[in-house]
Design an enzyme around this catalytic site. Sequence first.
Site, PDB file in Angstrom:
ATOM      1  N   ASP A  54      41.136  40.585  42.129  1.00 57.55           N
ATOM      2  CA  ASP A  54      42.341  41.822  41.645  1.00 57.55           C
ATOM      3  C   ASP A  54      41.376  42.627  40.842  1.00 57.55           C
ATOM      4  O   ASP A  54      41.512  43.856  40.491  1.00 57.55           O
ATOM      5  CB  ASP A  54      43.180  42.362  42.708  1.00 57.55           C
ATOM      6  CG  ASP A  54      44.695  40.892  41.291  1.00 57.55           C
ATOM      7  OD1 ASP A  54      43.278  40.576  40.427  1.00 57.55           O
ATOM      8  OD2 ASP A  54      45.432  41.189  41.591  1.00 57.55           O
ATOM      9  N   ASP A 462      51.180  35.633  33.170  1.00 52.17           N
ATOM     10  CA  ASP A 462      51.094  35.263  33.950  1.00 52.17           C
ATOM     11  C   ASP A 462      51.242  33.248  33.653  1.00 52.17           C
ATOM     12  O   ASP A 462      51.904  33.332  34.447  1.00 52.17           O
ATOM     13  CB  ASP A 462      50.441  35.700  34.828  1.00 52.17           C
ATOM     14  CG  ASP A 462      50.530  37.143  35.374  1.00 52.17           C
ATOM     15  OD1 ASP A 462      51.294  37.246  35.689  1.00 52.17           O
ATOM     16  OD2 ASP A 462      49.576  37.267  35.919  1.00 52.17           O
TER      17      ASP A 462
END
Length: 841
Positions: A54, A462
């Site tokens: 993405d 993340d």
Amino acid sequence: MKSISVIQLLLAAAAAPVRAAASWKNVNIGGGGGFVPGFVFHPTEKGVAYARTDIGGLYRLNADDSWTAITDSITTDDKWNNWGIDAVALDPQDPDKVYAATGMYTNSWDPNNGTLIRSSDRGATWSSTELPFKVGGNMPGRGMGERLAVDPKNSKIIYFGARSGHGLYKSTDGGVTFSKVSSFTAVGDYVVDPSDTTGLNNDKQGIAFVTFDSTSATTNGATSRIFVGSATNSTSSVWVSNDAGATWSAVAGQPGTYFPHKCKLQPTEKALYLTYSDGTGPYDGTAGAVYRYDITNGTWKDITPVSGSDLAYGFGGLGVDMKNPGTIMVASLNLWWPDAQIYRSTDSGATWSPIWEWDGYPNMNQYYGLTTPNAPWIETGFLSQDTKHLGWMIESLEINPLDSDHWLYATGLTVYGGHDLTKWDTVHNVTIQSLAVGIEEMAVLGLASAPGGSELLAAVGDDCGFTFKASSDLGTSPKTPWMTPQWASSADVDYAGNKPANVVRIGSGSGAQQVAVSSDGGASWHAHNGTDTTKSSGTVAYSADADTIVWSSGTSGVVRSQNQGTFTAVASLPSGAVIASDKRNNTVFYAGSTTGTFYRSTDTGATFTAVSDALGSAEAVRDIIAHPTVAGELYVSTDAGIFRSTDFGVSFTKLSGLTNTQSISLGVGSASGSWNLYAFGTGANGNKLYASADAGATWTDVQGAQGFGSIAVASSKVLGSGNVAGQVYVGTNGRGVLYAQVSVSGTVPDATSSSSAPVKTSSTAAAAPSSSAAVKTSSTSYAAPPTTATLTLSSVKTTSTVGAELAQHWYQCGGVGWTGPTACVSPYKCEKQNDYYSQCV
């Protein structure tokens, strides 16, 4: 991301800089680190497969299970959205051809329209066609697909399903041009949140997939039957054409209620398999279904593996075995506890076997073995810390069409897979490994390299962060991420110049203290107890002797802690200030504002004084770096270029050659005792990465053909090595950390020999420090800085909202469990992204 006007490239007055022959490669964090929404295998050519990400571009599979990034060269500063891949297609008749739809966002965060790229050499080179609308590789619903497909009987015909209500597009010249299919009227009008004003969650999600029926007849040289899915939870979500796209109708008898995600043909069975969810993903979904559509009979069959109270999730990933008709696999889209679930059927969905099941709660029978030798930090930092071993956000699951034992699936963290899949049907136990070598989809938020200390400290989104002790470690995936404490994301990291083993990092989470310190170069950490749970994100600066931390937080303005004490407000700096510490003098800190004011502190960050007109006409400070070994020498990056000071920020000289600079850094040069200056900025070769060995007298283009994505919008980070001559790193937003060895020639001038006139900052000259003020640390002597009494403070630029409890642009401002600020600095507003996260946009 925020939309910005395209930066106009300015030609420098000097001759074009030399292009350095740099060979860029990834630091091996390993494990992937991000979301892979789709895999595509070639149906007839062994070993040809691609993974789309993405925010990290497109990757090609290698024979040894590793991956090669193939879109770096087209992801330049002005086309940074080419790292968002919304769809991929291969030509069934030509294994060398690959197509992709690129673009990051359909809202204003992305200033560019989408692009359809095409390659006839498996991604070695690309041609492109710009679309008249945007493409959303990082938008909601990105795991649906594939939205792009090549006609298996006519390579000239390609269909693309657009977002934002634009409908279906078709090419009849192999992807060179596209035109709208006017006969197709479905637009996929579902939006996640109609009240969202950012354009992220209120945009129509559009077409979900295009699937050709290769078993159908040929009409006018094209495949006659085509299925197209749309983001609509009704009985008209899946459409069919039986005349090669001339006319379309909703497939009769189709289920409603849920959104279709994946649709795949099993040609021998002449059947379609589809996964459905009540959300469009990749984060949502609390119910769903799996269906089989018999094309010949035109009948639908619900083959959902579970029902009743056990159905608490939707379905995303779908694998169809092309060598063994009737063998299929489906994955839960989001089963957050205790783990994801994967099902396999060998009888077309009549019966299913799970990859795990309860053996009397809390005991679990796991019909797999999972290891991560290619990325050991996944085991130590994630698998050993959580019940979710198999993962989450599983939108991609593929069985190699030419090898029934080979399968891949992706989570929000990594790529898993194996080579003994058919054992599921016999001993019901398969071997799973992390197979993401080469995929580096990390968003890098902060970098540091400590002279005499750890070679590379990388704060990432993340996955918290990673330490590489020496340059020789850069090719080996770390054994552990930053832990104790471990946060989802680390926002920044810094080291103490005189004590390089001392390191500080900050996190961007909530509900826990977001400062951690290390005394062994980042090998181990402990929480800094001087902060509360409301302060978060931003940037950090560590004093030279490691006794003071200045933190420009994203939630609570600029704060300071000394000797592990409580963080208190630094009232003399504006919220969002850029900060840095002098790396040799423990008492000195520097700061800059988004309005162009430069500040300095000589009392270990307790108070800062603005330096009048220090940076001339500059209107925004972007970065500040202090020389790693020379006290009082610093560089300030601004919208007007780079300014240099050798007297602790009392006066500055503006460097020539670059304008509108962003991230800057110093790194060890090739000559003994020399240091290279690296900068992202606008120079003779455009907006790129440059290096200078003579304090900006001359510049070398060290970026070459390598793409780093956005320099300004996504804030690419440059870092010179503190230990290895000519080694430079770039932290990207989606491609991890890249590094290269560069050769730059030149000699740094002293403060009086520069060809550029210094910028006057005071009508009173700085007093020379007395010899008694000299401080000695190791083998380096440095002078104490001039005191603030030598500064004239008239005509100082002012900024508003000093120390306000407001979240900065792009920072979190709400969500379940959030205890930080819920208002944003002007002009940004707090917009809900999901139940757990709101953001200032």
